[in-house]
Every structure is written in structure tokens, then in C-alpha cells.
Design a protein around this motif. Structure first.
Motif, short mmCIF file in Angstrom:
data_model
loop_
_atom_site.label_atom_id
_atom_site.label_comp_id
_atom_site.label_asym_id
_atom_site.label_seq_id
_atom_site.Cartn_x
_atom_site.Cartn_y
_atom_site.Cartn_z
N ARG A 157 12.92 55.21 63.97
CA ARG A 157 11.54 55.09 64.47
C ARG A 157 11.14 56.34 65.23
NH1 ARG A 157 9.80 51.37 69.47
NH2 ARG A 157 10.72 53.19 70.47
N ASP A 158 12.10 57.00 65.89
CA ASP A 158 11.79 58.11 66.78
C ASP A 158 11.83 59.48 66.11
OD1 ASP A 158 11.55 56.34 68.92
OD2 ASP A 158 13.68 56.45 69.35
N SER A 159 12.64 59.61 65.05
CA SER A 159 12.91 60.95 64.57
C SER A 159 13.23 60.98 63.08
CB SER A 159 14.09 61.55 65.36
OG SER A 159 14.46 62.81 64.85
N ARG A 160 12.84 62.07 62.44
CA ARG A 160 13.32 62.36 61.09
C ARG A 160 14.69 62.99 61.20
NH1 ARG A 160 11.31 66.14 58.54
NH2 ARG A 160 11.40 65.41 56.40
N TYR A 161 15.54 62.77 60.21
CA TYR A 161 16.89 63.31 60.23
C TYR A 161 17.19 64.05 58.93
CZ TYR A 161 18.45 60.84 64.42
OH TYR A 161 18.62 60.41 65.71
N GLU A 162 17.91 65.13 59.08
CA GLU A 162 18.51 65.80 57.93
C GLU A 162 19.98 65.37 57.93
OE1 GLU A 162 19.85 70.34 56.71
OE2 GLU A 162 18.09 70.03 57.98
N ILE A 163 20.41 64.67 56.87
CA ILE A 163 21.77 64.17 56.76
C ILE A 163 22.54 65.09 55.81
CG2 ILE A 163 23.24 62.20 56.21
CD1 ILE A 163 21.34 61.63 58.48
N THR A 164 23.58 65.73 56.33
CA THR A 164 24.39 66.64 55.53
C THR A 164 25.82 66.15 55.49
OG1 THR A 164 23.00 68.53 56.12
CG2 THR A 164 25.19 69.01 55.24
N ALA A 165 26.39 66.04 54.29
CA ALA A 165 27.78 65.62 54.13
C ALA A 165 28.58 66.76 53.51
CB ALA A 165 27.87 64.38 53.24
N SER A 166 29.75 67.01 54.07
CA SER A 166 30.68 68.01 53.53
C SER A 166 31.99 67.31 53.21
CB SER A 166 30.93 69.13 54.54
OG SER A 166 29.74 69.82 54.83
N VAL A 167 32.51 67.54 52.03
CA VAL A 167 33.77 66.95 51.59
C VAL A 167 34.72 68.09 51.26
CG1 VAL A 167 34.88 65.53 49.83
CG2 VAL A 167 32.67 64.86 50.73
N VAL A 168 35.83 68.18 51.99
CA VAL A 168 36.76 69.29 51.81
C VAL A 168 38.18 68.75 51.68
CG1 VAL A 168 35.33 70.94 53.04
CG2 VAL A 168 37.02 69.61 54.30
N SER A 169 39.05 69.56 51.12
CA SER A 169 40.44 69.17 50.99
C SER A 169 41.07 69.00 52.36
CB SER A 169 41.21 70.22 50.18
OG SER A 169 40.65 70.37 48.90
N GLY A 170 42.02 68.11 52.46
CA GLY A 170 42.71 67.90 53.73
C GLY A 170 43.05 66.45 53.94
N THR A 171 43.58 66.15 55.11
CA THR A 171 43.93 64.78 55.46
C THR A 171 42.70 63.89 55.41
OG1 THR A 171 45.68 65.60 56.92
CG2 THR A 171 44.96 63.33 57.24
N PRO A 172 42.80 62.74 54.75
CA PRO A 172 41.63 61.85 54.66
C PRO A 172 41.12 61.43 56.04
CG PRO A 172 43.30 61.18 53.09
CD PRO A 172 43.93 62.23 53.95
N ARG A 173 39.87 61.79 56.32
CA ARG A 173 39.20 61.41 57.56
C ARG A 173 37.72 61.22 57.27
NH1 ARG A 173 41.53 65.72 62.09
NH2 ARG A 173 43.71 65.06 62.03
N PHE A 174 37.05 60.52 58.16
CA PHE A 174 35.60 60.34 58.06
C PHE A 174 35.01 60.58 59.44
CE2 PHE A 174 31.99 57.08 57.11
CZ PHE A 174 31.09 58.13 57.00
N ASN A 175 34.42 61.73 59.61
CA ASN A 175 33.81 62.10 60.89
C ASN A 175 32.29 62.03 60.76
OD1 ASN A 175 36.34 62.82 62.19
ND2 ASN A 175 36.35 64.60 60.84
#
Length: 316
Positions: free
Chosen positions: A119-137
Motif C-alpha cells: 500500500r505504501d510503496s512500489r518495489y523492485e524485486i530482484t532475485a540472484s541464483v548462484v552456485s554454492g551452499t543452498p540458502r534462501f536470503n
């Protein structure tokens, strides 16, 4: 001699997947790190993410990845008393059939960006997927929201329970608001779920990244992959149109309430329907803002660009 040969020809494999009805869906299989410390860290970190996605982690000693998986299947047959227990059709057969692990990491990697809003703000959502230990930040959600953990759980479960593949690599999602962070509340923050899920899939190569051009995505994602209406959606869509957005994908149930907005509103019932819509460029068909009516990108200015512009205007 035979003991030595057996020891040198086998290795420990980490197997990641999900037990389905009468079958096992293989997500990935790879050799475990030889170093005990690294092995322990890998198992702990993989275990956390996989359990959150309703999967499981197993280890088997074998000569090849295929042999390790076959051993696990034999164990599961005994456990469930089902001689027909086998790999599910949507298993990762490339990992299963690999005689040797690849010399280099071949997991999908990439980057994708789309538009969403609260409601307050527009967002730019950017996702990066790289090799490495599986994590979700997940970074950049409103500071007064209930936290990134709930959004992470909804997104990850929604993807997996839709029959889509969660990338077993390092995933980073950054949400950038178009106004100062101190002025953003948590109202409607769950509406960022759909954009987060789709950008992750696009960055991982499961959806063409270019198909995200031309539409904003606003919906809460259920654990089963269905779309839910976030609080304050009409105000959210108005904020998007004020920023130049011309097409917004929302839950089916909300379309009737948004018919008086200036944007072209497209309804969808589930994450799978949105993925099909984007992959087929359905959101561009019969679009009044496109000269040709199909596949013509018309993305509005990004949230970061609008925020920077506002800051410059405020100094004049």
C-alpha cells in the motif's frame, strides 16, 4: 586387497528429495564434502532449507550417484513395505543418470527482476541464483513486517507444492522500495510473495526472465501455491498505476474490486497459472499499450529509479 578397492571406489553421497505417494521425487544428489567439518556444515544448512520445503536429506555410500539413489529406494521400499516404490516422474533424472559428478558446478544461475508493491510503496524485486551452499536470503522487506521468515516459508512451500523445482543453490532476493524505508509500513507486505516466487524461478531458468517485462505481480502465496488477496490491494494497484504500471497480475478473487483502476488487471488462481501466463506472454496479448498486441515489453520505471528521482526533485 578387495577391502582397499571397495574403500577407494566408493564415496558418500548426499541425496535430497521428497517422499510422495508411493514414490520418491529426487531433487538432487551429489558427493558429500570429504572434510568432516565442511560435511557437517553442508548437511546442517541443506537440512534446514530442505525441511522447510517439506523434503528430506539422506546419505548413502556408493560408487555413483545412481547407485546411491537406488540404495535409498531399496531402503524406502523396506520402510514402507511397498515393492513398487520408485522414482517419481518429475525427479531430477540428470543427477540420477550421471556416472560421475560434474567437474564444475552446473546448477542453474542467473538474475531476474520484476515489479510489485504494498500500500505504501512500489518495489523492485530482484532475485540472484548462484552456485554454492543452498540458502534462501530475503532482504529489504518492510522493517515493521512480521519478518522475512514467514515470506520465505510461504514462497518456498508454494513453489515446491506447485510441482516446480526449488533451486538447490544460493538464492538471494532483494526488495527495493521507491520511498525511504522509514516511511514504509508492513500493510500488504504479503502481496510481495508472488513477485518473489516468480523472480526466483526466472533467475533459476525455469521461467524466461524476459517474460517478466510489462507486468507487476501482487498476491500473497499460499503454502499450496494458490494466490490470496493481500490487505489494501486497491490502494496498492493505484500506487502502481501512479508509477506508470499498465498491467497488474492479481488473484482471481480480487479482479472485480479493481475494475475501476486505470491498469489492465489480469486474474490468476495459482502460481502455476501465473508461470504459464508469463511463459506464454499472455499478459501482453490484446494489450492497449502495445502496438502489436503481443510480447511487447512496456515495463515502467523501476522503484529505485523513481526513488532516486524523488530525492533529486526534493533537493531542487
Amino acid at each position: 586387497m578387495s577391502t582397499t578397492e571397495t574403500t577407494t571406489s566408493t564415496r558418500e553421497f548426499i541425496i535430497v528429495g521428497q517422499v510422495c505417494a508411493g514414490s520418491y521425487r529426487l531433487w538432487d544428489v551429489a558427493p558429500a564434502p570429504a572434510d568432516p567439518g565442511k560435511r557437517a556444515i553442508a548437511l546442517e544448512e541443506i537440512g534446514v532449507d530442505v525441511m522447510d520445503a517439506f523434503g528430506s536429506v539422506h546419505t548413502e555410500y556408493a560408487s555413483t550417484a545412481r547407485e546411491a539413489v537406488d540404495q535409498l529406494l531399496a531402503t524406502l521400499r523396506d520402510r514402507y513395505g511397498d515393492d513398487g516404490f520408485a522414482l517419481a516422474d518429475n525427479s531430477n533424472l540428470d543427477a540420477y543418470n550421471a556416472d560421475e559428478p560434474p567437474a564444475e558446478q552446473t546448477d542453474p544461475y542467473g538474475k531476474a527482476t520484476t515489479t510489485a508493491a504494498t500500500r505504501d510503496s512500489r518495489y523492485e524485486i530482484t532475485a540472484s541464483v548462484v552456485s554454492g551452499t543452498p540458502r534462501f536470503n530475503l532482504e529489504g522487506l518492510p522493517v515493521r513486517s512480521l519478518g522475512a521468515n514467514w515470506a520465505r516459508d510461504r514462497v518456498r512451500a508454494g513453489i515446491c507444492n506447485s510441482g516446480l523445482d526449488w533451486p538447490m543453490v544460493n538464492v538471494l532476493v532483494q526488495a527495493t522500495a521507491d520511498i525511504c524505508e522509514d516511511n514504509v509500513t508492513s500493510i500488504g507486505a504479503s502481496g510481495l510473495d508472488l513477485a518473489i516466487a516468480v523472480t526466483v524461478l526466472a533467475a533459476a531458468g525455469q521461467v524466461p526472465a524476459e517474460c517478466l517485462d510489462g507486468a507487476a505481480l501482487v498476491a500473497e502465496l499460499g503454502l499450496d501455491g494458490r494466490l490470496r488477496t493481500p490487505y489494501g490491494l486497491p490502494s496498492t494497484v493505484r500506487r502502481l498505476t501512479e508509477g506508470g504500471t499498465t498491467t497488474v497480475i492479481v488473484p482471481d478473487a480480487a479482479v472485480a474490486d479493481l475494475k475501476h483502476t486505470r491498469a489492465r488487471i489480469i486474474g490468476a488462481s495459482s502460481l502455476n497459472e501465473v508461470v504459464a501466463m508469463l511463459s506464454g506472454h499472455w499478459h501482453h496479448q490484446n494489450c492497449a499499450h502495445c502496438d502489436q498486441g503481443v510480447t511487447a515489453p512496456h515495463r515502467p520505471p523501476t522503484a529505485r529509479a523513481l526513488r532516486d528521482k524523488d530525492q533529486v526533485d526534493g533537493q531542487i
